[in-house]
Design an enzyme around this catalytic site. Structure first.
Site, PDB file in Angstrom:
ATOM      1  N   ASP A 140       0.842  -1.206   0.000  1.00 22.32           N
ATOM      2  CA  ASP A 140       0.000   0.000   0.000  1.00 22.32           C
ATOM      3  C   ASP A 140       0.874   1.252   0.000  1.00 22.32           C
ATOM      4  O   ASP A 140       1.973   1.250   0.558  1.00 22.32           O
ATOM      5  CB  ASP A 140      -0.902  -0.040   1.251  1.00 22.32           C
ATOM      6  CG  ASP A 140      -2.054   0.948   1.160  1.00 22.32           C
ATOM      7  OD1 ASP A 140      -2.289   1.514   0.071  1.00 22.32           O
ATOM      8  OD2 ASP A 140      -2.723   1.161   2.185  1.00 22.32           O
TER       9      ASP A 140
ATOM     10  N   ASN B 196     -10.564  -2.827  -6.184  1.00 22.30           N
ATOM     11  CA  ASN B 196      -9.744  -1.879  -6.964  1.00 22.30           C
ATOM     12  C   ASN B 196     -10.324  -1.561  -8.343  1.00 22.30           C
ATOM     13  O   ASN B 196      -9.904  -0.600  -8.983  1.00 22.30           O
ATOM     14  CB  ASN B 196      -8.297  -2.387  -7.107  1.00 22.30           C
ATOM     15  CG  ASN B 196      -7.484  -2.262  -5.841  1.00 22.30           C
ATOM     16  OD1 ASN B 196      -6.560  -3.029  -5.603  1.00 22.30           O
ATOM     17  ND2 ASN B 196      -7.815  -1.295  -4.999  1.00 22.30           N
TER      18      ASN B 196
END
Ligand code: FPP
Length: 226
Positions: free
Chosen positions: A12, A60
């Site tokens: 991330d 996503n």
């Protein structure tokens, strides 16, 4: 203390890394891909047996199409450059997650890599692409029912995950200081150690694997015992 066998990483912070440098988010993903290669090779060389990388989640797809296309293209490109290193390191590649929504060129590369590396004896690299833990649990339940199971225990479900031969993770780590699991290996994480590291993903390299192994070795795993 058990050795760190299966390390699972939530990569991330690519977007924030780019933003801090006034670069487009896609530049953060490019650097993130380079970090993924460094970390993969380091994990293999330090004797980790299974490495799972959370590359793209079922959520996503909500991102702008341009960013999604760029990420998918990057996976394909990185695959081409990584494959010779993967063979040299004797790494076995497997995909984790949904197959039905992946762009065909990427899916065929993943399949080819899995076929080419299936007899490799080194680390197993599990690439989670279009992966969600909730989604995987639903697929486990469907598979278990389709196979005619009448009683479905936790262990029954575990036997129907996408890659049942891969043991549950020992240590799940997330970069960028965010402190949540976002459904990563939801079914398999019940006794995993969890670690959160502030460094943004594109800044990760070999030294983070050393830090992770050291941190894991300090954990006292009791699995409910004393
Ligand atoms: C998280 O950062 C990263 C992603 C959603 C996917 C892209 C991952 C890579 C390109 C690295 C893996 C590459 C290979 C080849 C395995 P973010 O965009 O969520 O960052 P932010 O939270 O700062 O916006």
């Amino acid at each position: 203390m058990d050795r760190l066998m299966h390390l699972a990483l939530i990569m991330d912070g690519n977007g924030r890394w780019a933003q801090m440098r006034s670069l487009p988010r896609t530049a953060g993903h490019s650097e993130g891909a380079k970090a993924a290669v460094k970390v993969t090779l380091a994990a293999s060389r330090r004797g980790i047996r299974y490495l799972t990388l959370f590359c793209f989640s079922t959520e996503n797809w909500k991102r702008p199409k341009m960013e999604i296309d760029s990420i998918m293209g990057l996976f394909s490109e990185e695959f081409d450059t990584m494959l010779s290193e993967i063979m040299k390191e004797d790494i076995k590649v497997v995909h984790l997650g949904r197959r039905d929504r992946l762009p065909y060129p990427l899916l065929s590369k993943l399949d080819k890599a899995a076929e080419m590396t299936k007899d490799n004896k080194g680390m197993t690299l599990q690439l989670a692409i279009d992966y969600g833990g909730e989604d995987e649990i639903e697929r486990c339940v469907r598979r278990a029912i389709q196979a005619g199971n009448k009683e479905i225990s936790y262990n029954t479900l575990l036997s129907y995950v996408d890659n049942p031969a891969i043991p549950s993770p020992d240590y799940i780590c997330r970069s960028s200081g965010e402190k949540r699991l976002s459904g990563f290996l939801l079914l398999q994480s019940s006794y995993a150690e969890i670690g959160f590291y502030d460094k943004l993903w594109p800044d990760w390299n070999e030294s983070m694997i050393d830090a992770i192994i050291e941190d894991f070795n300090k954990r006292n795993r009791r699995f409910g015992g004393i």
